[in-house]
Motif scaffolding. Sequence first.
Motif, PDB file in Angstrom:
ATOM      1  N   GLU A   6       0.836  -1.204   0.000  1.00 27.34           N
ATOM      2  CA  GLU A   6       0.000   0.000   0.000  1.00 27.34           C
ATOM      3  C   GLU A   6       0.871   1.255   0.000  1.00 27.34           C
ATOM      4  O   GLU A   6       0.607   2.208  -0.736  1.00 27.34           O
ATOM      5  CB  GLU A   6      -0.927   0.019   1.217  1.00 27.34           C
ATOM      6  N   GLN A   7       1.917   1.249   0.811  1.00 27.08           N
ATOM      7  CA  GLN A   7       2.817   2.393   0.900  1.00 27.08           C
ATOM      8  C   GLN A   7       3.547   2.601  -0.430  1.00 27.08           C
ATOM      9  O   GLN A   7       3.689   3.729  -0.894  1.00 27.08           O
ATOM     10  CB  GLN A   7       3.816   2.186   2.030  1.00 27.08           C
ATOM     11  N   LEU A   9       2.535   1.675  -3.467  1.00 26.24           N
ATOM     12  CA  LEU A   9       1.583   2.155  -4.472  1.00 26.24           C
ATOM     13  C   LEU A   9       1.246   3.621  -4.252  1.00 26.24           C
ATOM     14  O   LEU A   9       1.122   4.393  -5.207  1.00 26.24           O
ATOM     15  CB  LEU A   9       0.319   1.295  -4.459  1.00 26.24           C
ATOM     16  N   SER A  10       1.106   4.017  -3.009  1.00 26.72           N
ATOM     17  CA  SER A  10       0.835   5.416  -2.675  1.00 26.72           C
ATOM     18  C   SER A  10       1.998   6.308  -3.102  1.00 26.72           C
ATOM     19  O   SER A  10       1.801   7.382  -3.671  1.00 26.72           O
ATOM     20  CB  SER A  10       0.570   5.546  -1.182  1.00 26.72           C
ATOM     21  N   MET A  11       3.205   5.854  -2.832  1.00 30.20           N
ATOM     22  CA  MET A  11       4.393   6.612  -3.211  1.00 30.20           C
ATOM     23  C   MET A  11       4.483   6.746  -4.732  1.00 30.20           C
ATOM     24  O   MET A  11       4.775   7.819  -5.259  1.00 30.20           O
ATOM     25  CB  MET A  11       5.643   5.924  -2.670  1.00 30.20           C
ATOM     26  N   SER A  13       2.018   6.663  -6.913  1.00 32.15           N
ATOM     27  CA  SER A  13       0.953   7.541  -7.390  1.00 32.15           C
ATOM     28  C   SER A  13       1.277   9.011  -7.191  1.00 32.15           C
ATOM     29  O   SER A  13       0.811   9.863  -7.952  1.00 32.15           O
ATOM     30  CB  SER A  13      -0.354   7.220  -6.674  1.00 32.15           C
ATOM     31  N   SER A  14       2.045   9.313  -6.174  1.00 35.84           N
ATOM     32  CA  SER A  14       2.329  10.715  -5.868  1.00 35.84           C
ATOM     33  C   SER A  14       3.483  11.280  -6.693  1.00 35.84           C
ATOM     34  O   SER A  14       3.680  12.485  -6.732  1.00 35.84           O
ATOM     35  CB  SER A  14       2.638  10.873  -4.378  1.00 35.84           C
ATOM     36  N   SER A  36      -4.241   2.749 -11.095  1.00 34.35           N
ATOM     37  CA  SER A  36      -4.431   4.187 -10.977  1.00 34.35           C
ATOM     38  C   SER A  36      -4.137   4.783 -12.339  1.00 34.35           C
ATOM     39  O   SER A  36      -3.428   4.187 -13.144  1.00 34.35           O
ATOM     40  CB  SER A  36      -3.506   4.793  -9.918  1.00 34.35           C
TER      41      SER A  36
END
Length: 98
Positions: A6-7, A9-11, A13-14, A36
């Motif tokens: 999760e971390q 994928l979040s990184m 995406s940003s 995404s």
Amino acid sequence: MSPELEQTLSMLSSHRSVLGYMLITRGLHPSIIRHSGVVFEGEQGKRYAAVVARIVESVQAGLEEDEVRFMRIRTKRHEIMISPDDRYLLAVLHDPAT
């Protein structure tokens, strides 16, 4: 999904150069678990998933005794980075000019 994934994928995406990512199942009929970015939505996303899976399987079959860990493919406009494991493929599309 694990907190670590999760971390990651979040990184991804940003990051401003990342246009999108796909997490794809491996196997006879690859499917998108999560994505995404507009480029990976709908039918276009399904086509990308199928192509990424075929590329990885073709390269893996040609190597026979070695395992693909990471692939980077550059086109005129984009770059796709693929990280396979036993059950999933992570494909990230980004704009190298950004």
